[in-house]
Design a protein around this motif. Structure first.
Motif, PDB file in Angstrom:
ATOM      1  N   TRP A 106       1.150  -0.736   0.482  1.00  0.00           N
ATOM      2  CA  TRP A 106      -0.071  -0.027  -0.054  1.00  0.00           C
ATOM      3  C   TRP A 106       0.770   0.897   0.249  1.00  0.00           C
ATOM      4  CZ3 TRP A 106      -5.330   1.101  -0.412  1.00  0.00           C
ATOM      5  CH2 TRP A 106      -5.942  -0.156   0.102  1.00  0.00           C
ATOM      6  N   ALA A 123       0.723   0.843  -9.931  1.00  0.00           N
ATOM      7  CA  ALA A 123      -0.058  -0.646  -9.772  1.00  0.00           C
ATOM      8  C   ALA A 123      -0.432  -1.594 -11.185  1.00  0.00           C
ATOM      9  CB  ALA A 123      -0.998   0.473 -10.393  1.00  0.00           C
ATOM     10  N   TRP A 128       0.685  -2.363  -6.999  1.00  0.00           N
ATOM     11  CA  TRP A 128       1.304  -1.349  -5.634  1.00  0.00           C
ATOM     12  C   TRP A 128      -1.098  -0.923  -6.148  1.00  0.00           C
ATOM     13  CZ3 TRP A 128       6.108   1.558  -5.942  1.00  0.00           C
ATOM     14  CH2 TRP A 128       6.357   0.836  -5.560  1.00  0.00           C
ATOM     15  N   TYR A 129      -1.610  -1.236  -4.008  1.00  0.00           N
ATOM     16  CA  TYR A 129      -2.430  -0.260  -3.616  1.00  0.00           C
ATOM     17  C   TYR A 129      -1.974   1.719  -4.028  1.00  0.00           C
ATOM     18  CZ  TYR A 129      -5.197  -5.199  -4.110  1.00  0.00           C
ATOM     19  OH  TYR A 129      -5.628  -5.920  -4.644  1.00  0.00           O
ATOM     20  N   ASP A 154      -9.927  -0.295  -9.007  1.00  0.00           N
ATOM     21  CA  ASP A 154      -9.635  -1.626  -7.924  1.00  0.00           C
ATOM     22  C   ASP A 154      -8.185  -1.298  -6.988  1.00  0.00           C
ATOM     23  OD1 ASP A 154     -12.074  -2.729  -8.515  1.00  0.00           O
ATOM     24  OD2 ASP A 154     -10.841  -3.697  -9.707  1.00  0.00           O
ATOM     25  N   LEU A 155      -7.090  -0.696  -7.988  1.00  0.00           N
ATOM     26  CA  LEU A 155      -6.352  -0.278  -6.818  1.00  0.00           C
ATOM     27  C   LEU A 155      -5.419   0.602  -6.429  1.00  0.00           C
ATOM     28  CD1 LEU A 155      -3.670  -2.748  -9.677  1.00  0.00           C
ATOM     29  CD2 LEU A 155      -4.414  -3.087  -7.501  1.00  0.00           C
TER      30      LEU A 155
END
Length: 556
Positions: A106, A123, A128-129, A154-155
């Motif tokens: 994150w 991402a 990665w978020y 979504d990310l």
């Protein structure tokens, strides 16, 4: 000179810069901004915002499959530079403890901008978020659109936050998550004058090579980037281990030291920094962590190139020349006969005449080594000085017959030097002869060839009054006057005090070198090896002088 070699090792553009010709042939929207010069090479006008935007959008589409839109009135990011930052964050989180490796990563992008480029790259490349914060309405709208049209919702979560919000307010709702990093490209400037380069940019530096399209909130903040990052540091002191790594990119190298000092004052245990390079643009980044178990990547070290040993300055004395020097050696008290010893003896004599300190060092059988210390430049322009003296003496008016007769009568009288000095004022009234003084400075620092001085301006100098009759005594008069002033500091000492360095022993010197005389087959080779000093050219001058003097000896 482009600095692509200083890019991050994993940056795809390091060894393969964008191919404008290929991109122009594939993307019509980019092709319309490409210029072709007379040599047929394609280039881009980086002062044109539309051209810069076209390049960024084209690179993201071609190399990362990302489709983005950026308004011209907001900051247009450069892809290679942003990619450097992403790769460095990869290095940071790769150093964390093994227990957290393999879990979801994150990150937080503070002030993501209209392009939302850091979350899109992170991402796409690493999965990665992200939480991407933004205070500007236009930037927020474009960032959200760019995320959605690349199917990365979504990310990446784009969050609109109030003005002056950095980390604390943005993380209130996400209490459970431990973030791996935050990244930020803060506003660099404190006001519009700084943004335009007034009073903040060295006037000797060339102007920026690319246009700045950023909005007010993107390029300016109260106190500039220094105060902006200090605010992030303040937030990190409260959040502490909510983030493993805090990081910021800096536009000014001078901001790095005070920020590191700020972190040290607050006892932050882990601090590191790096530098980013893209073409002619340099940026710096700072990262810190409150986790004791993270490994800190080493900051970039200034790899100093090992100085290659400099080649000595050399000249060759032929065997025939050495033989002739040996024939003339006895006339000046040199007892050496063999070629090597003769050349070394003549060099010692010339160095002694020049007042260059030298001492013999132990060495091999077929060579002579001398350690030289030059404390004054006594060899420069000697021939020119001599020519100037001859020219000045030729320009002196010839004395009249009456004056010469009266001078002879005065010489027959038994007046001593003091009486002559006492009557100097009377003699100046009887004659208006011009006397030329050649005051020489061994250092050659502008004290040579002082213009002619009228005799009525010179008091009490018997030697000067005789210069019109005996020009050859000019140099002797200088020696006499220097002996009379032994108790005072000479001009050479004064100049050396200002212009030379002082070594550990308190000795003043211009340079030090090693002079080696050795056999080179039947001939003699003279080498001068630089050791220390102000200017290597001085040693070159001395070497040339020694060579010319030795060759001149055999022609006279």
């Amino acid at each position: 000179m482009a600095l692509n070699k200083s890019m991050h090792e994993r940056n795809r553009y390091k060894n393969k810069p964008p191919d404008f010709a290929f991109l122009a042939s594939k993307y019509p929207e980019f092709n319309q901004h490409v210029q072709i010069n007379l040599s047929g090479r394609m280039s881009l006008n980086f002062k044109d915002p539309q051209a810069v935007r076209a390049l960024t959008c084209t690179l993201l589409k071609e190399d990362f499959g990302l489709q983005i839109d950026i308004p011209l009135e907001r900051l247009i990011p450069t892809v290679p530079l942003r990619l450097n930052y992403i790769h460095w964050v990869e290095d940071l989180i790769a150093q964390q403890d093994t227990a957290t490796k393999g879990s979801v990563t994150w990150g937080i992008d503070i002030g993501t901008g209209a392009s939302c480029i850091y979350p899109l790259l992170g991402a796409t490349l690493n999965g990665w978020y992200f939480i991407a914060t933004e205070v500007d309405d236009i930037c927020f709208s474009y960032a959200k659109k760019n995320v959605e049209q690349n199917n990365l919702s979504d990310l990446i979560k784009v969050v609109k936050v109030p003005q002056k919000t950095l980390l604390l307010d943005a993380l209130e709702e996400e209490c459970e998550v431990i973030y791996d990093f935050c990244m930020c490209n803060p506003p660099f400037f404190a006001n519009q004058l700084e943004a335009k380069g007034v009073n903040s940019r060295n006037p000797r530096r060339p102007p920026p090579s690319s246009v700045n399209t950023g909005g007010i909130t993107e390029i300016m903040a109260e106190g500039g980037e220094l105060e902006f990052v200090k605010r992030i540091i303040h937030d990190s002191l409260q959040l502490k281990k909510r983030l493993r790594w805090y990081s910021c990119m800096l536009g000014k190298k001078c901001s790095l030291a005070p920020l590191k000092e700020e972190l040290q004052i607050h006892g932050v245990p882990k601090v590191t920094h790096t530098e980013f390079c893209q073409g002619r643009t340099m940026r710096w980044a700072l990262a810190w962590s409150f986790y004791e178990n993270v490994k800190v990547p080493s900051p970039p070290s200034k790899k100093r190139k090992l100085e290659k040993p400099r080649k000595p300055i050399v000249f060759l004395v032929l065997a025939s020349t050495a033989k002739e020097l040996g024939m003339k050696a006895s006339s000046v008290g040199i007892n050496a006969v063999e070629g090597l010893e003769v050349v070394a003896a003549w060099i010692r004599k010339l160095l002694t005449d020049l007042k260059v300190q030298h001492k013999t060092l132990p060495c091999g059988k077929d060579e002579v080594s001398l350690f030289l210390t030059a404390v004054e430049n006594s060899w420069i322009h000697l021939r020119r000085k001599k020519r100037d003296r001859v020219r000045q003496l030729r320009e002196l008016p010839r004395a009249s017959e009456d004056f010469l007769q009266s001078a002879e009568e005065n010489q027959k009288t038994s007046c001593n030097i003091s009486e002559c000095e006492g009557n100097a004022n009377e003699s100046t009234e009887k004659s208006s002869e011009v006397i030329c003084l050649d005051v020489e400075s061994p250092e050659g620092n502008g004290l040579n060839n002082i213009p002619a001085i009228q005799e009525e301006n010179v008091q009490g100098s018997t030697e000067e009054s005789s210069s019109a009759e005996e020009p050859s005594l000019i140099s002797e008069s200088k020696d006499i006057s220097s002996n009379q002033n032994e108790g005072t500091m000479t001009s050479a000492t004064e100049i050396l005090t200002l212009e030379t360095g002082q070594n550990d022993t308190g000795e003043w010197f211009l340079f030090k070198c090693m002079l080696v005389v050795k056999k080179e087959g039947p001939d003699i080779l003279v080498e001068m090896h630089w050791i220390a000093g102000q200017n290597r050219d001085l040693m070159n001058q001395l070497c040339t002088y020694l060579k010319n003097q030795m060759f001149r000896l055999i022609t006279t």
